[in-house]
Design a protein around this motif. Structure first.
Motif, short mmCIF file in Angstrom:
data_model
loop_
_atom_site.label_atom_id
_atom_site.label_comp_id
_atom_site.label_asym_id
_atom_site.label_seq_id
_atom_site.Cartn_x
_atom_site.Cartn_y
_atom_site.Cartn_z
N GLY A 163 0.94 -1.22 0.04
CA GLY A 163 -0.09 0.14 0.02
C GLY A 163 0.82 1.27 -0.08
O GLY A 163 1.63 1.53 -1.10
N ILE B 186 -1.81 1.77 -5.29
CA ILE B 186 -1.48 0.50 -5.71
C ILE B 186 -1.57 0.31 -7.13
O ILE B 186 -0.72 -0.26 -7.76
CB ILE B 186 -2.48 -0.40 -5.07
CG1 ILE B 186 -2.51 -0.74 -3.51
CG2 ILE B 186 -2.43 -1.90 -5.48
CD1 ILE B 186 -3.65 -1.26 -2.52
N THR C 113 -6.48 -3.43 -3.60
CA THR C 113 -5.84 -4.23 -4.62
C THR C 113 -6.61 -4.70 -5.83
O THR C 113 -6.06 -4.73 -6.83
CB THR C 113 -5.00 -5.31 -3.83
OG1 THR C 113 -4.10 -4.88 -2.89
CG2 THR C 113 -4.05 -6.18 -4.88
#
Length: 256
Positions: free
Chosen positions: A51, A224, A181
């Protein structure tokens, strides 16, 4: 059109190459493997799953190597790793043992087993949150790569929520990390055409995982998408524009 497997092809190939060196006896320590992983990732322009934090990120990325070898390609079994490469994958082996307890969770007995395994285990880290996150990292990695069921993300959250009461306010951030993600992955795959579709998908994930208030913020998705998936800035900014925040705002745990 780019497919999911294409996003992770080089990452998986590097993991397989590293396993080849481990199995040949060319890598005999965790430090050597971390160094080689760093070298290969640099050569292939691969960023570890992360992250906003980069703390010990290549050591944490060994979860990818382990998951690919044991759950993805079937190069080795958990038992074989424990018997022959335990010092190299000591963190991942403990995490995998915890994962086994989580998958077969049966209440108080499992709670006690998890606490005994994790709470005083310095191999996993210094703080309880760091230790728990290392276990979560294994499940997160397996789920992102498609080698573990996505349901295990919410299962892990719920088990940890019941088992480690001091972390209850922090645990949902682990789920946010996973959803961020997957949203970033979707952006890289060209699945979204506008901001509304991204917003809807964030909340749809919360519903699918059966959790509330688990939608990640835009900055985490942005980071991300840019760092891990190498999405062009203009694409990210169009789909996930950043909103200026107060300097006092807290984004995500440093464990990420």
């Amino acid at each position: 059109m780019v497919e999911v497997k294409d996003l992770y092809k080089e990452r998986v190939n590097v993991a397989v190459e590293l396993w080849d060196k481990v199995l040949r006896g060319e890598v005999v320590s965790r430090g050597e493997l971390v160094d080689l992983l760093t070298k290969y990732y640099d050569e292939h322009d691969i960023e570890p799953f992360r992250g906003l934090s980069k703390i010990d990120i290549y050591d944490k990325e060994l979860a990818t190597v382990y998951v690919v070898g044991v759950y993805g390609m079937g190069l080795v079994t958990q038992r074989e790793v424990k018997e022959n490469y335990g010092s190299i994958f000591k963190v991942e082996l403990i995490s995998d043992e915890a994962y086994g307890i989580i998958k077969n969770y049966n209440g108080d007995e499992s709670k006690i087993a998890l606490r005994n395994l994790i709470e005083d285990n310095q191999v996993l880290g210094d703080s309880l949150e760091e230790k728990v996150f290392r276990v979560y990292r294994l499940v997160y990695t397996g789920s992102v790569l498609g080698f573990m069921p996505e349901d295990d993300i919410s299962r892990t959250y719920r088990v940890f929520y019941e088992t480690f009461e001091p972390l209850r306010q922090r645990l949902v951030n682990y789920v946010k990390f996973y959803i961020a993600t997957k949203i970033a992955e979707g952006i890289a795959l060209g699945r979204f055409s506008n901001q509304n579709e991204v917003r809807i998908e964030k909340y749809a994930y919360c519903i699918r995982l059966g959790l509330e208030k688990c939608a990640p913020n835009s900055r985490l998705i942005h980071e991300i998408a840019a760092s891990v998936y190498k999405v062009p800035p203009n694409v990210i900014n169009r789909l996930v524009p950043l909103v200026k925040r107060s300097s006092k705002s807290s984004l995500i745990p440093k464990a990420y």
